[in-house]
Design a protein around this motif. Structure first.
Motif, mmCIF file in Angstrom:
data_model
loop_
_atom_site.group_PDB
_atom_site.id
_atom_site.type_symbol
_atom_site.label_atom_id
_atom_site.label_comp_id
_atom_site.label_asym_id
_atom_site.label_seq_id
_atom_site.Cartn_x
_atom_site.Cartn_y
_atom_site.Cartn_z
ATOM 1 N N ARG A 90 -4.969 -2.868 -23.785
ATOM 2 C CA ARG A 90 -4.358 -2.999 -22.438
ATOM 3 C C ARG A 90 -5.264 -3.240 -21.212
ATOM 4 N N LEU A 91 -5.205 -4.312 -20.449
ATOM 5 C CA LEU A 91 -5.989 -4.580 -19.402
ATOM 6 C C LEU A 91 -5.233 -4.384 -18.063
ATOM 7 N N LEU A 92 -5.892 -3.580 -17.100
ATOM 8 C CA LEU A 92 -5.336 -3.721 -15.762
ATOM 9 C C LEU A 92 -6.143 -4.674 -14.833
ATOM 10 N N PHE A 93 -5.733 -5.514 -14.461
ATOM 11 C CA PHE A 93 -6.651 -6.378 -13.309
ATOM 12 C C PHE A 93 -5.922 -6.018 -11.886
ATOM 13 N N LEU A 94 -7.146 -5.991 -11.139
ATOM 14 C CA LEU A 94 -6.883 -5.378 -9.640
ATOM 15 C C LEU A 94 -7.069 -6.600 -8.721
ATOM 16 N N GLY A 95 -6.219 -6.859 -7.975
ATOM 17 C CA GLY A 95 -6.367 -8.088 -7.094
ATOM 18 C C GLY A 95 -6.325 -7.571 -5.581
ATOM 19 N N SER A 96 -5.680 -8.087 -4.813
ATOM 20 C CA SER A 96 -5.274 -7.764 -3.281
ATOM 21 C C SER A 96 -4.489 -8.396 -2.696
ATOM 22 N N SER A 97 -4.003 -7.678 -1.617
ATOM 23 C CA SER A 97 -2.927 -8.123 -0.913
ATOM 24 C C SER A 97 -3.008 -9.426 -0.050
ATOM 25 N N CYS A 98 -4.446 -9.743 -0.001
ATOM 26 C CA CYS A 98 -4.273 -11.202 0.661
ATOM 27 C C CYS A 98 -4.074 -12.512 -0.117
ATOM 28 N N LEU A 141 -2.297 -19.772 2.735
ATOM 29 C CA LEU A 141 -3.161 -18.647 2.874
ATOM 30 C C LEU A 141 -3.895 -18.484 4.227
ATOM 31 N N GLU A 142 -4.003 -17.270 4.497
ATOM 32 C CA GLU A 142 -4.934 -16.965 5.657
ATOM 33 C C GLU A 142 -6.457 -17.495 5.537
ATOM 34 N N PRO A 143 -6.664 -18.515 6.185
ATOM 35 C CA PRO A 143 -8.053 -19.288 6.230
ATOM 36 C C PRO A 143 -9.425 -18.432 5.961
ATOM 37 N N THR A 144 -9.331 -17.327 6.571
ATOM 38 C CA THR A 144 -10.482 -16.495 6.689
ATOM 39 C C THR A 144 -10.903 -15.870 5.328
ATOM 40 N N ASN A 145 -10.003 -15.655 4.334
ATOM 41 C CA ASN A 145 -10.367 -15.112 3.005
ATOM 42 C C ASN A 145 -9.499 -15.971 2.030
ATOM 43 N N GLU A 146 -9.449 -17.289 2.160
ATOM 44 C CA GLU A 146 -8.672 -17.975 1.178
ATOM 45 C C GLU A 146 -9.397 -18.068 0.021
ATOM 46 N N ALA A 147 -10.779 -18.178 -0.071
ATOM 47 C CA ALA A 147 -11.371 -18.249 -1.283
ATOM 48 C C ALA A 147 -11.350 -17.020 -2.205
ATOM 49 N N TYR A 148 -11.543 -15.968 -1.377
ATOM 50 C CA TYR A 148 -11.042 -14.756 -2.342
ATOM 51 C C TYR A 148 -9.780 -14.673 -2.932
ATOM 52 N N ALA A 149 -8.932 -14.824 -1.984
ATOM 53 C CA ALA A 149 -7.281 -14.983 -2.460
ATOM 54 C C ALA A 149 -7.106 -15.897 -3.670
ATOM 55 N N LEU A 150 -7.832 -17.242 -3.602
ATOM 56 C CA LEU A 150 -7.591 -18.214 -4.594
ATOM 57 C C LEU A 150 -8.021 -17.440 -5.880
ATOM 58 N N ALA A 151 -9.130 -16.979 -5.986
ATOM 59 C CA ALA A 151 -9.813 -16.236 -7.158
ATOM 60 C C ALA A 151 -9.134 -15.173 -7.508
ATOM 61 N N LYS A 152 -8.369 -14.357 -6.704
ATOM 62 C CA LYS A 152 -7.379 -13.450 -7.350
ATOM 63 C C LYS A 152 -6.216 -13.806 -7.833
ATOM 64 N N ILE A 153 -5.608 -14.817 -7.324
ATOM 65 C CA ILE A 153 -4.410 -15.708 -7.840
ATOM 66 C C ILE A 153 -4.667 -16.168 -9.219
ATOM 67 N N ALA A 154 -6.096 -16.739 -9.288
ATOM 68 C CA ALA A 154 -6.299 -17.185 -10.661
ATOM 69 C C ALA A 154 -6.299 -16.060 -11.655
ATOM 70 N N ALA A 205 -2.190 -5.571 -10.614
ATOM 71 C CA ALA A 205 -1.731 -4.772 -9.729
ATOM 72 C C ALA A 205 -2.627 -5.389 -8.319
ATOM 73 N N MET A 206 -1.847 -5.499 -7.180
ATOM 74 C CA MET A 206 -2.113 -5.966 -6.030
ATOM 75 C C MET A 206 -2.279 -4.788 -4.860
ATOM 76 N N PRO A 207 -3.416 -4.203 -4.838
ATOM 77 C CA PRO A 207 -3.623 -3.180 -3.801
ATOM 78 C C PRO A 207 -3.540 -3.776 -2.230
ATOM 79 N N THR A 208 -3.080 -2.862 -1.522
ATOM 80 C CA THR A 208 -3.180 -3.059 0.028
ATOM 81 C C THR A 208 -4.627 -2.880 0.322
ATOM 82 N N ASN A 209 -5.051 -2.728 1.529
ATOM 83 C CA ASN A 209 -6.404 -2.445 2.146
ATOM 84 C C ASN A 209 -6.831 -1.010 1.752
#
Length: 323
Positions: A110-118, A138-151, A170-174
């Motif tokens: 079991r592995l739980l990967f935590l991403g982000s709402s971005c 995506l939102e340009p100001t955090n696009e790089a982080y978002a792309l990593a989490k999508i991957a 799981a994708m947490p909010t702020n």
């Protein structure tokens, strides 16, 4: 496969929490300890740099965890994301890939990967459903982080399909809470506001200046609530699709700033610098799938803010260390 897991996870199994000293990871560690997990494992970034692939594999071969919570990440607010996109993309891709590849070799059940709402499009319909992923820019100001989490989501799904392992995302909010990063240049909006109003109070300043218009709407979840949700998901969720974690309730940044000002005890005025970026206009999660699994948050925003401000004031050297 059904969304419902066959059985709760074994509390005696070796469980590795990647990022166990961070805001989210430390909250998860505390929650698992309270639950009676008897073989928790963690390493600081000094002890184990998760960007170092060889060392990560060595650690997994030596430890052989049955469960993994992947909470380690390079994180930051608008300024940090916009000014250092290479690090946010490269570091997070390496952290995720190394941990998941090593976990696969070790046969982690079991592995739980935590991403982000971005991860969601900048103008996604609100509240944001899980199926909004990849439906717009995506939102340009955090696009790089978002792309990593999508991957990362993609790697979890690929691992499930190819190897049949019961990994989930799981994708947490702020997230906010005691032990947050309060750096004025590297933190997220809520801890940045706490520090700004606290410093203004301490210096006797008559005014605080915040970025943007204050009109964007944001949702906030206390780290301890997120940790409780993570345990609930490990016990009860088993599905290919990522799942949102949040409160489903948002407020404007102006409303949040006024609440922070009140909790901190700042008696001056607030001015908004509209030449600065606002970021995404609104971001609130649709948490109906999580609610259907029987989980809801328990810490109201004001109560969570009060505990966070208390921690900040009780730990000034740690809170201000990343200034």
């Amino acid at each position: 496969m059904s969304e419902v897991a066959d059985a709760p996870v074994d509390r005696s199994a070796t469980t590795y929490v990647a990022g166990h000293r961070g805001l989210v990871g430390s909250a998860i560690w505390r929650r698992l300890e309270r639950e009676g997990f008897s073989d928790l494992r963690g390493r600081t970034s000094q002890e184990l740099d998760l960007r170092d692939r060889d060392r990560v594999f060595e650690y997994f071969r030596a430890t052989r965890p049955r469960y993994v919570v992947l909470a380690a990440a390079r994180v930051g607010g608008i300024l940090a994301n916009a000014s250092r996109p290479v690090e946010f993309l490269s570091d997070n891709l390496r952290i995720q890939t190394n941990v998941m590849d090593a976990a696969l070799e070790a046969g982690v059940e079991r592995l739980l990967f935590l991403g982000s709402s971005c991860i969601y499009p900048r103008l996604a319909p609100q509240p944001i459903r899980e199926d909004a992923l990849l439906t717009g820019p995506l939102e340009p100001t955090n696009e790089a982080y978002a792309l990593a989490k999508i991957a990362g989501i993609g790697q979890v799904q690929a691992t499930r399909r190819q190897y049949g392992l019961r990994w989930i995302s799981a994708m947490p909010t702020n997230i906010y809470g005691p032990g947050d990063n309060f750096s004025p240049t590297g933190s997220h909006v809520l801890p940045a506001l706490i520090r700004r109003y606290w410093e203004a109070r301490e210096s006797g300043a008559s005014e605080v200046v915040n970025w943007g218009t204050g009109s964007p709407r944001r949702e906030f979840l206390h780290a301890d609530d997120l940790a409780d949700a993570c345990l609930h998901l490990l016990d009860s969720y088993d599905d290919d699709a990522h799942i949102n974690v949040g409160t489903g309730v948002d407020a404007t940044i102006k409303e949040i700033a006024a609440l922070v000002s009140d909790v901190v005890g700042f008696e001056g005025t607030t001015r908004w610098d509209e030449t600065r970026p606002d970021g995404t206009p609104r971001k609130v999660m649709d948490v109906s799938r999580l609610t259907a699994l029987g989980w809801t948050p328990s810490i109201p925003l004001r109560e969570g803010l009060e505990s966070t401000v208390r921690w900040f004031e009780d730990n000034p050297s740690r809170a201000l260390a990343r200034g």
